[in-house]
Design an enzyme around this catalytic site. Sequence first.
Site, PDB file in Angstrom:
ATOM      1  N   ASP A 427       0.872  -1.168   0.000  1.00 37.89           N
ATOM      2  CA  ASP A 427       0.000   0.000   0.000  1.00 37.89           C
ATOM      3  C   ASP A 427       0.914   1.225   0.000  1.00 37.89           C
ATOM      4  O   ASP A 427       2.052   1.147   0.467  1.00 37.89           O
ATOM      5  CB  ASP A 427      -0.886  -0.025   1.250  1.00 37.89           C
ATOM      6  CG  ASP A 427      -1.739   1.216   1.364  1.00 37.89           C
ATOM      7  OD1 ASP A 427      -2.412   1.555   0.385  1.00 37.89           O
ATOM      8  OD2 ASP A 427      -1.711   1.851   2.433  1.00 37.89           O
ATOM      9  N   ASP A 623      -1.492  -0.620   6.291  1.00 33.98           N
ATOM     10  CA  ASP A 623      -1.594  -0.067   7.637  1.00 33.98           C
ATOM     11  C   ASP A 623      -2.974   0.445   7.990  1.00 33.98           C
ATOM     12  O   ASP A 623      -3.228   0.794   9.139  1.00 33.98           O
ATOM     13  CB  ASP A 623      -0.605   1.097   7.797  1.00 33.98           C
ATOM     14  CG  ASP A 623      -1.058   2.342   7.049  1.00 33.98           C
ATOM     15  OD1 ASP A 623      -1.607   2.194   5.938  1.00 33.98           O
ATOM     16  OD2 ASP A 623      -0.876   3.451   7.575  1.00 33.98           O
ATOM     17  N   ASP A 627      -7.230  -1.531   4.341  1.00 34.75           N
ATOM     18  CA  ASP A 627      -6.346  -2.605   3.885  1.00 34.75           C
ATOM     19  C   ASP A 627      -6.740  -3.967   4.460  1.00 34.75           C
ATOM     20  O   ASP A 627      -6.234  -4.998   4.017  1.00 34.75           O
ATOM     21  CB  ASP A 627      -4.898  -2.309   4.289  1.00 34.75           C
ATOM     22  CG  ASP A 627      -4.356  -1.049   3.638  1.00 34.75           C
ATOM     23  OD1 ASP A 627      -4.685  -0.825   2.461  1.00 34.75           O
ATOM     24  OD2 ASP A 627      -3.620  -0.302   4.297  1.00 34.75           O
TER      25      ASP A 627
END
Length: 764
Positions: A427, A623, A627
């Site tokens: 990410d 995080d 996600d």
Amino acid sequence: MTSAVAPELGEPSGEPERRELTVDGMTCASCAARIERVLDRQPGVTAARVNFATRQAWVSFDPAVVDLAGLEAAVVGLGYTASRADADDLDEDQRARERESASWRWRVALSAPLAAAVVVLVYGFGDRDPARWLAFALTVPVLFVAGRPILISGAERARRFSANMDTLIALGTLTAFLFSTVRLFTGGDVYFDSAAVITTFILLGRYFEARAALRASGALRRLLELGAKQARVLINGEEQLVAVDQVPVGGLVRVRPGEKIPVDGVIVEGRSIVDESMLTGESLPVEKATADAVTGATINLEGAFTLEATAVGRDTALGQIVALVRSAQQSKAPIERLADRIARVFVPSVLGIAALTFLGWWLLATDPAGGVVAAVAVLIIACPCAMGLATPTAILVGTGRGAALGVLIKGGEVLEASRRIDTVLFDKTGTLTEGKMTLRDAAAAPGESVEMLLALAAAIEASSEHPIGSAILSAARDRNLAIPPASEFATSTGHGVTGQTGGTLVTVGQRNLMREIPAGLEEHAALWERRGLTAVFVGWDGQARGVLAIGDTLKPNARAVVERLGQIGVQVAMITGDNTQTARAVAAELGIDRVLAEVLPHDKAAEVRRLQDEGHAVAIVGDGINDAPALVQADLGIAIGTGTDVAIESSDITLISGDLDGVITALTLARRTMRTIRQNLAWAFAYNTAAIPLAAAGVLPPIAAGATMALSSVSVVTNSLRLLRFAPDRVEEPSGPVRPTPGRARTSSEAQLGANVPSAPGRR
């Protein structure tokens, strides 16, 4: 309050309970497999798992059908002892392991000199009756005093028509002893040395195993020792020193300078600087003020403050870390289940081979005495102790080492999944980047200075709560600029802000707020925007006087981590909700070729699934709450420890500090641990495969068989303990100044602002 009607016994409640038992008396993997099989067959039990190395049984069951006492009784019925395990009472577990180690130590101390004397008597004076009788007398305490736990265990298994490693040892040593006792009266060679020396070797192996388990379990104890033992609780305005486990949630706790923070909480009064290196790995302390969260076990360096407890005991960050490590150490990798299945049939098979060995020597070689000796050697050499220790000791040490390095691995299955990973999907915001807006660059129109522009912009943005405004204000303060007072603050939603300072109406925002923009400033703005930065114009009287580049900052080592992953054969990709231009700009800075941009949060899991459908084993590093679905969908979910609780709970591995080096550490540690497991299993299987035929043929005498068996167990444990020396593969950014990206126009303000750093995007 309405009370629920309890279900009748035998009626599933639908709410399984998960508990742990401490099981004593196991001597090999076949013991663990048998207990696990019996527990799994109990009515109401949905899952059972037994770990030989940790002496723990994990059971998920329906309390309406069976209670914990019933499960304990099932274990006791097999000849073992079972007690309820307290996940927080690691001190008692440590003491139990210390007592076990001490018990095996004194037994070795008793048996070793006596066994040595028996060897001298049998081999030096075996043809003399006094020496033979003295050997008999010295063997009795070795076998029946020092070796008593082994004989009792073997007898218990026999009484319940089962067998384990102790069955093989007891049968072998007792057969050698009784056969030699008969020879005392009838004449012929005696084998008291075999019974005494084999028992001593087994005891020595048990001692080394106990010491190894004691050492490996120390990771949990060291984690708990990080926490405070007492807390200063405010009761009716008075400080009272109480045990940390007695602090109530919502209670007020006073923390003085130099003390460990006892519980997780929020500061309600005071301010300080806190050393959070225990939790984050960052060496720089962090400023804390009212409304800031603080974590138990971190250290208050300066100032006193009062906090309101939000989590105590096992609910604190430290308690959850301990629980994760404990759970991981009790888990089984799929490769271990293979060893368990083999161990179930191994002992009965060995008993059959020993019987056939004796019959073969008796019927074919007409040497029943030789058959007894060969059968004893088969029983001793085939003890599957090394096989049972091969996997759990490696997992125990590997996960403990990971915790010490700030990498929480949730189980053996995770270790095995980590080994297969060929693609890591990052990410962007908060993972590859800091997730915080900063001033990245600045340019001023002719006749203006960057410092003045930044000071005026900060004056206007001081009243703004927008991340861009915070970035400008922080940059001005970091450079110790004098920020003038401002008034008449006004905001144009989505465009910018205005305000009066020094009699001038200053505008900070997008280009559409300016009537005139010099060509040079427009060129800088266009260049920065192509790199994913946000261009913020500063001006007055309708004319832009300068432009600021605002954007996120790449995490330290992010580029080096990407390069290192490529070096170990892992493909790297990036996923983000940002627009394609911004995403590709960041990816170019990091050296990432594959970019998945403009992906909505709920579509991230689908993108992971698409990569899996292409044949990739995917790990995702994230995080945020958005996600979490992707972390669950991936073959391996890695959460940044500084991220949200939801992401951490959804992941398989948690990087406590948020340092991306942890990705390298996790993958390399997992590969090293799995390699150690394969080495252990290869040694255990090869040892049994090669040694049993040699023992049956009479090539390997019982004494040598006992020594070899003990050596195999010690070798497996020692090989696993090498993981304690595992050092993370730290990656560093190239030393010296970072070169500007080719084709990048360098502004005159870069030297003043120190802004010549790789560009990164500003919005998720």
